[in-house]
Design a protein around this motif. Structure first.
Motif, PDB file in Angstrom:
ATOM      1  N   GLY A 194       0.844  -1.091  -0.099  1.00 57.04           N
ATOM      2  CA  GLY A 194       0.054  -0.078   0.055  1.00 57.04           C
ATOM      3  C   GLY A 194       0.822   1.189   0.061  1.00 57.04           C
ATOM      4  O   GLY A 194       0.334   2.386   0.239  1.00 57.04           O
ATOM      5  N   VAL A 195       2.189   1.138  -0.428  1.00 60.77           N
ATOM      6  CA  VAL A 195       3.054   2.427  -0.297  1.00 60.77           C
ATOM      7  C   VAL A 195       2.572   3.243  -1.752  1.00 60.77           C
ATOM      8  O   VAL A 195       2.739   2.709  -2.711  1.00 60.77           O
ATOM      9  N   GLN A 196       2.406   4.494  -1.523  1.00 59.28           N
ATOM     10  CA  GLN A 196       2.323   5.350  -2.695  1.00 59.28           C
ATOM     11  C   GLN A 196       3.466   5.909  -3.317  1.00 59.28           C
ATOM     12  O   GLN A 196       4.723   5.964  -2.406  1.00 59.28           O
ATOM     13  N   PRO A 197       3.770   5.911  -4.549  1.00 57.10           N
ATOM     14  CA  PRO A 197       2.572   5.753  -5.543  1.00 57.10           C
ATOM     15  C   PRO A 197       2.306   4.101  -6.157  1.00 57.10           C
ATOM     16  O   PRO A 197       1.614   4.011  -7.015  1.00 57.10           O
ATOM     17  N   PHE A 198       3.310   3.411  -5.682  1.00 58.22           N
ATOM     18  CA  PHE A 198       3.286   2.028  -6.053  1.00 58.22           C
ATOM     19  C   PHE A 198       2.043   1.226  -6.207  1.00 58.22           C
ATOM     20  O   PHE A 198       1.546   0.402  -6.867  1.00 58.22           O
ATOM     21  N   VAL A 199       1.186   1.488  -5.158  1.00 60.17           N
ATOM     22  CA  VAL A 199      -0.087   0.910  -4.812  1.00 60.17           C
ATOM     23  C   VAL A 199      -0.987   1.056  -5.921  1.00 60.17           C
ATOM     24  O   VAL A 199      -1.903   0.275  -6.443  1.00 60.17           O
ATOM     25  N   ARG A 200      -0.755   2.369  -6.868  1.00 60.78           N
ATOM     26  CA  ARG A 200      -1.512   2.180  -7.924  1.00 60.78           C
ATOM     27  C   ARG A 200      -1.331   1.240  -9.113  1.00 60.78           C
ATOM     28  O   ARG A 200      -2.347   1.248 -10.026  1.00 60.78           O
ATOM     29  N   SER A 269       1.206   3.434 -22.979  1.00 60.94           N
ATOM     30  CA  SER A 269       0.161   4.197 -22.332  1.00 60.94           C
ATOM     31  C   SER A 269      -1.226   3.801 -22.854  1.00 60.94           C
ATOM     32  O   SER A 269      -2.253   3.857 -22.106  1.00 60.94           O
ATOM     33  N   PHE A 270      -1.096   3.479 -24.163  1.00 59.41           N
ATOM     34  CA  PHE A 270      -2.557   2.799 -24.917  1.00 59.41           C
ATOM     35  C   PHE A 270      -2.955   1.585 -24.355  1.00 59.41           C
ATOM     36  O   PHE A 270      -4.160   1.487 -23.836  1.00 59.41           O
ATOM     37  N   ILE A 281      -0.355   3.682 -14.578  1.00 59.00           N
ATOM     38  CA  ILE A 281      -0.028   3.817 -15.846  1.00 59.00           C
ATOM     39  C   ILE A 281      -0.745   5.294 -16.460  1.00 59.00           C
ATOM     40  O   ILE A 281       0.233   5.940 -17.140  1.00 59.00           O
ATOM     41  N   LEU A 282      -1.698   5.336 -15.968  1.00 56.13           N
ATOM     42  CA  LEU A 282      -2.410   6.443 -16.638  1.00 56.13           C
ATOM     43  C   LEU A 282      -1.741   7.694 -15.914  1.00 56.13           C
ATOM     44  O   LEU A 282      -1.276   8.872 -16.596  1.00 56.13           O
ATOM     45  N   ASP A 283      -1.515   7.608 -14.634  1.00 54.12           N
ATOM     46  CA  ASP A 283      -0.868   8.773 -13.970  1.00 54.12           C
ATOM     47  C   ASP A 283       0.478   9.049 -14.325  1.00 54.12           C
ATOM     48  O   ASP A 283       0.846  10.204 -14.171  1.00 54.12           O
TER      49      ASP A 283
END
Length: 618
Positions: A194-200, A269-270, A281-283
């Motif tokens: 749950g560490v940001q930003p890796f949890v994304r 990105s696509f 990926i979007l961020d």
């Protein structure tokens, strides 16, 4: 060249976000209720506010801003010089820099570099340029040091440099890929913890959140790119292929790797963003890697054009390339010219391949194909130039025809530079006193550029340079709650140093936070029926499709907005509302905005602002 292509227009565009983040770093209590900070901001991933904030406390807002923007631009130019000096020697270093400066590309699109506004991106680019120069010189540790500093400033802009560094030094070593795999395992572990930003990395956009982001930030989705963005991509790819053809072995490897990272960023990105809807990926906006290949390819423009002018087999290609680069120069002032520049680049590329293969000019049938195409491009360029620069010049961030003035100043410097380059390339140049004439022209051009560099409107100057809020305004504004200011969020942010309740600009955080997206969308839908200027001119805020977008809001609409938003202290509107009794503030500087009259946009100027207290309406 730099000053003419990047005039100073004040704290505008993305510079607004980073400035208010610095102010929030200094005085968090002033912006507690602001939508932009309600659920955190991307400021947590950068140290830029830790630099900008203390500078504001020490020098004041505008002095800190102008100091940092000049230092950042000097750092960028120094990084460009360091990189160019690795590739070229002598005068070619400066000619290469000119190519990278006057062909910035993609104004109004998504692949620009060397911005004219103050953001951490330009400083991260500068550090990445130093890193690329060190990579070219095979300096592993210094290049890594520059990139680590860049990651602290702006991770997204530095990420392409990190990938380039790894592939250049370790891309063919098994140990390097093993280390890469180990880093991947660590990142997955951090994501699972749950560490940001890796949890994304293990999160996905749900349909509601995704819809809001698609509306607010469509440029983040490859599938939603328009012809302008794809023209810029194709233009960069063709230019890179053109540079590769005559480059030496190591230069070709450098260009190929930069283009691989840029195109790979678009593909990832696509796949990860558009298809898989992955949050990280979007961020990460991996398509931003195109800035690096865009810049590197521009470094080779001057050398390739000079080599082409010496080529005895270049019959028509050199003229086509000159026309293509003139349009590319125009694209640096208005991104729409990419729609004309890219087809001409493609035509010039194909004609050059023909002439180099057969060592003969084009056959008659090909000549009759190229000629109508050129006539169409010439006609469209003339029409578009007239409409953009003469008939309806942009007045949003500076005086009318300011962009045309900058273009003329660039051409005044470029034309004698091209003549001077040709003079050194050919013996028997007829103008013996050219050097003195050239020096005089450049001196006058530089003087004119310096005098025209500050293109801020009086409205922007008033906001940027005010150290305290005007008493005549503070005394009549609702206190204790955030306000809505129609047309310009910088008034509450910078002039009043207080929270803004809603603006289209504040929705930029929707990409990074679901809570921010939902909150923004609720306010967006609430304010949309007012059809204020935010919903008629800003590309991020669409007016209601079945409602007129001209005319002031009604009494009932204002009351409904106040009722539906209990935390809203008041609204400052550009028009009086019939049946209501506002307080009126007369600003010392006029505010210019666009309105729609009979489906036509036109510029309107006012210095009257109408203040409505929401608690009174409730």
């Amino acid at each position: 060249m730099w000053l003419a292509t990047r005039p100073y227009r004040g704290i505008l565009l993305d510079s607004e976000y980073y400035t208010v983040q610095a102010l929030h770093f200094l005085w968090p209590d002033h912006y507690t209720d602001d939508l932009y900070f309600a659920n955190g901001s991307q400021d947590q991933f950068s140290i830029f506010s830790r630099i900008y904030g203390p500078a504001i406390a020490l020098f004041g807002l505008w002095n800190a801003h102008i100091t940092l923007i000049l230092l950042s631009q000097i750092a960028w130019l120094s990084g460009l010089f360091y990189l160019a000096k690795g590739f070229f020697q002598g005068r070619w270093v400066y000619l290469a820099m000119v190519g990278a400066i006057v062909f910035p590309g993609s104004v109004g699109l998504v692949f620009h570099y060397g911005e004219s506004v103050l953001t951490p991106r330009i400083l991260a680019e500068a550090l990445t340029l130093f890193a690329l120069g060190a990579i070219w010189r095979a300096q592993i540790l210094p290049s890594l040091g520059f990139l680590i500093l860049g990651l602290l400033i702006h991770p997204l802009m530095t990420l392409p440099g990190i990938i380039f560094w790894f592939l250049w030094f370790f891309g063919r070593q098994k140990a390097g890929w093993l280390a890469c795999a180990l880093a991947g395992i660590v990142i997955l572990g951090l994501a699972g913890s749950g560490v940001q930003p890796f949890v994304r990395l293990i999160q996905k956009f749900d349909p509601v959140w995704l819809q809001i982001v698609r509306q607010r930030s469509p440029f983040c989705f490859i599938f939603q790119w328009g012809m302008g963005e794809w023209s810029a991509v194709i233009h960069t790819v063709l230019l890179t292929l053109w540079a590769i053809q005559k480059a030496e072995h190591n230069e070709r490897q450098f260009l190929k790797l930069a283009s691989l990272i840029g195109v790979g960023g678009i593909i990832l990105s696509f796949l990860g963003g558009d298809l898989l809807k992955n949050v990280l990926i979007l961020d990460a906006q991996l398509w931003r890697a195109m800035w690096m290949v865009n810049l590197v390819s521009h470094l080779f423009v001057a050398q390739r054009l000079t080599l082409l002018s010496r080529d005895s087999y270049s019959y028509h290609a050199r003229s086509l390339w000159m026309g293509a680069f003139l349009l590319t120069l125009l694209a640096g002032f208005h991104g729409g010219f990419y729609l004309l520049a890219t087809p001409l680049v493609a035509m010039a590329f194909l004609v050059e391949q023909w002439e180099e293969q057969v060592h003969n000019p084009l056959p008659l049938w090909a000549y009759w194909l190229v000629t109508p195409f050129l006539l169409i491009v010439l006609f469209m360029t003339t029409y578009f130039f007239w409409e953009v620069f003469i008939v309806e010049p942009s007045q949003e961030s500076g005086p009318p025809h300011a962009i045309l003035t900058n273009l003329v100043l660039v051409l005044i410097a470029l034309i004698p530079m091209c003549i001077g380059t040709r003079k050194e390339s050919h013996a028997g140049f007829p103008f013996k006193s050219f050097d003195r004439v050239y020096f005089g022209i450049i001196s006058l051009s530089l003087l004119g550029t310096v005098m025209a560099w500050d293109q801020r409107s009086s409205w922007v100057k008033n906001i940027d340079e005010s150290s305290v809020p005007p008493a005549s305004l503070s005394e009549i504004l609702p206190q204790g709650r955030s306000i809505y200011w129609e047309g310009d969020v910088t008034v509450p942010w910078f002039l009043l140093r207080r929270s803004s309740y809603f603006s289209c600009a504040q929705g930029t955080g929707s990409l990074f936070s679901r809570e921010t997206a939902l909150n923004y969308w609720q306010r967006y839908r609430s304010f949309q029926p007012l059809h204020t200027t935010d919903f008629s001119t800003d590309s991020y805020c669409d007016p209601l499709s079945n409602k007129e977008t001209s005319g002031p809001p009604t009494h009932g609409q204002v009351e409904k907005v106040c009722h539906d938003n209990p935390m809203l202290g008041g609204m400052v509107l550009l028009h009086p509302v019939e049946g209501m009794h506002p307080k009126i503030w007369n600003s010392p500087a006029p505010f210019k905005y666009q309105e729609i009259f009979d489906h036509d946009r036109r510029w309107v100027t006012t210095n009257h602002f109408y203040i409505y207290d929401c608690p009174a309406q409730r």
